[in-house]
Scaffold this motif. Structure first.
Motif, short mmCIF file in Angstrom:
data_model
loop_
_atom_site.label_atom_id
_atom_site.label_comp_id
_atom_site.label_asym_id
_atom_site.label_seq_id
_atom_site.Cartn_x
_atom_site.Cartn_y
_atom_site.Cartn_z
N GLY A 24 0.79 -1.23 0.00
CA GLY A 24 0.00 0.00 0.00
C GLY A 24 0.82 1.28 0.00
O GLY A 24 0.27 2.37 -0.12
N LYS A 25 2.13 1.19 0.11
CA LYS A 25 3.01 2.36 0.14
C LYS A 25 3.55 2.62 -1.26
O LYS A 25 4.08 1.72 -1.92
N LYS A 26 3.44 3.85 -1.72
CA LYS A 26 3.98 4.22 -3.03
C LYS A 26 5.50 4.23 -2.99
O LYS A 26 6.10 4.87 -2.15
N MET A 27 6.08 3.47 -3.92
CA MET A 27 7.54 3.35 -3.97
C MET A 27 8.16 4.23 -5.05
O MET A 27 9.23 4.78 -4.84
N ALA A 28 7.52 4.30 -6.24
CA ALA A 28 8.10 5.06 -7.35
C ALA A 28 7.03 5.28 -8.42
O ALA A 28 6.25 4.38 -8.72
N PRO A 29 7.01 6.48 -9.03
CA PRO A 29 6.11 6.70 -10.16
C PRO A 29 6.63 5.93 -11.38
O PRO A 29 7.84 5.74 -11.52
N ALA A 30 5.71 5.48 -12.21
CA ALA A 30 6.11 4.69 -13.38
C ALA A 30 5.09 4.87 -14.49
O ALA A 30 3.94 5.25 -14.25
N THR A 31 5.52 4.59 -15.70
CA THR A 31 4.59 4.45 -16.81
C THR A 31 4.58 2.97 -17.18
O THR A 31 5.50 2.22 -16.84
N PHE A 32 3.50 2.55 -17.84
CA PHE A 32 3.38 1.13 -18.16
C PHE A 32 2.74 0.94 -19.52
O PHE A 32 2.05 1.82 -20.03
N ASP A 33 2.96 -0.22 -20.07
CA ASP A 33 2.36 -0.65 -21.34
C ASP A 33 2.16 -2.16 -21.22
O ASP A 33 3.12 -2.92 -21.25
N PHE A 34 0.90 -2.60 -21.02
CA PHE A 34 0.57 -3.99 -20.77
C PHE A 34 -0.33 -4.54 -21.87
O PHE A 34 -1.16 -3.82 -22.41
N ASP A 35 -0.20 -5.82 -22.15
CA ASP A 35 -1.10 -6.54 -23.04
C ASP A 35 -1.77 -7.63 -22.22
O ASP A 35 -1.13 -8.29 -21.39
N GLY A 36 -3.08 -7.84 -22.48
CA GLY A 36 -3.84 -8.86 -21.76
C GLY A 36 -4.32 -9.95 -22.69
O GLY A 36 -4.64 -9.69 -23.86
N TYR A 37 -4.40 -11.17 -22.16
CA TYR A 37 -4.80 -12.34 -22.93
C TYR A 37 -5.74 -13.20 -22.09
O TYR A 37 -5.67 -13.19 -20.87
N HIS A 38 -6.61 -13.95 -22.78
CA HIS A 38 -7.51 -14.86 -22.08
C HIS A 38 -7.49 -16.23 -22.74
O HIS A 38 -7.59 -16.33 -23.96
N ARG A 39 -7.36 -17.24 -21.93
CA ARG A 39 -7.48 -18.63 -22.37
C ARG A 39 -8.50 -19.26 -21.42
O ARG A 39 -8.32 -19.17 -20.20
N PRO A 40 -9.57 -19.86 -21.96
CA PRO A 40 -10.63 -20.40 -21.10
C PRO A 40 -10.15 -21.26 -19.94
O PRO A 40 -10.63 -21.12 -18.82
N ALA A 41 -9.21 -22.14 -20.16
CA ALA A 41 -8.75 -23.03 -19.10
C ALA A 41 -7.86 -22.33 -18.07
O ALA A 41 -7.78 -22.75 -16.93
N ALA A 42 -7.20 -21.26 -18.48
CA ALA A 42 -6.23 -20.62 -17.61
C ALA A 42 -6.67 -19.26 -17.08
O ALA A 42 -6.12 -18.75 -16.12
N GLY A 43 -7.64 -18.63 -17.72
CA GLY A 43 -8.07 -17.30 -17.30
C GLY A 43 -7.28 -16.20 -17.97
O GLY A 43 -6.74 -16.38 -19.05
N VAL A 44 -7.19 -15.07 -17.30
CA VAL A 44 -6.56 -13.88 -17.85
C VAL A 44 -5.09 -13.82 -17.42
O VAL A 44 -4.76 -14.09 -16.27
N SER A 45 -4.24 -13.48 -18.36
CA SER A 45 -2.83 -13.24 -18.06
C SER A 45 -2.41 -11.95 -18.75
O SER A 45 -3.08 -11.47 -19.66
N GLY A 46 -1.33 -11.39 -18.31
CA GLY A 46 -0.85 -10.16 -18.91
C GLY A 46 0.65 -10.03 -18.76
O GLY A 46 1.28 -10.67 -17.91
N CYS A 47 1.22 -9.18 -19.62
CA CYS A 47 2.65 -8.91 -19.56
C CYS A 47 2.89 -7.55 -20.20
O CYS A 47 2.00 -6.99 -20.83
N GLY A 48 4.08 -7.03 -20.03
CA GLY A 48 4.41 -5.75 -20.64
C GLY A 48 5.65 -5.14 -20.04
O GLY A 48 6.50 -5.84 -19.49
N GLU A 49 5.72 -3.83 -20.16
CA GLU A 49 6.88 -3.09 -19.68
C GLU A 49 6.46 -2.01 -18.70
O GLU A 49 5.38 -1.44 -18.81
N ILE A 50 7.36 -1.76 -17.76
CA ILE A 50 7.24 -0.59 -16.90
C ILE A 50 8.48 0.26 -17.13
O ILE A 50 9.54 -0.25 -17.44
#
Length: 109
Positions: A24-50
């Motif tokens: 809950g404590k802010k450590m550092a400001p950042a920008t992000f760029d994430f992509d999200g994916y869904h597979r019925p058996a596995a659910g939602v996953s995501g990855c990207g850069e900060i």
């Protein structure tokens, strides 16, 4: 016998500004760029850069107890994908973990 698998579905892209947080404590400001994916058996996953200040990233790199808090109020658990951070780097590849909601990816990106 051929196995049938359900296709991986691209949910979209999220990008913007936020804060890297720990307990809950802010450590550092950042920008992000994430992509999200869904597979019925596995659910939602995501990855990207900060992207954040190189010194801040160096201090946080490798930890597995961090989250990304977006300006929209979304909170994503993050882990670093890479094992080594190049000197002076201000960018890191991450994976989103935990219970991801498909609704986070709708109408964005």
């Amino acid at each position: 016998m051929a196995f049938k698998t359900k296709a991986l579905r691209y949910l979209g892209r999220l990008s913007g500004r936020g804060e890297i947080i720990h307990n809950g404590k802010k450590m550092a400001p950042a920008t992000f760029d994430f992509d999200g994916y869904h597979r019925p058996a596995a659910g939602v996953s995501g990855c990207g850069e900060i992207r954040l200040d190189a010194d801040a990233l160096k201090g946080l790199f490798g930890r597995n107890d961090l989250q990304m808090l977006t300006e929209q109020g979304q909170v994503f658990d993050i882990i670093f994908s890479d094992k080594v951070l190049p000197d002076e780097s201000c960018v890191a590849h991450i994976d989103l973990t935990g219970m991801l909601d498909p609704a986070d990816w709708r109408l964005r990106g």
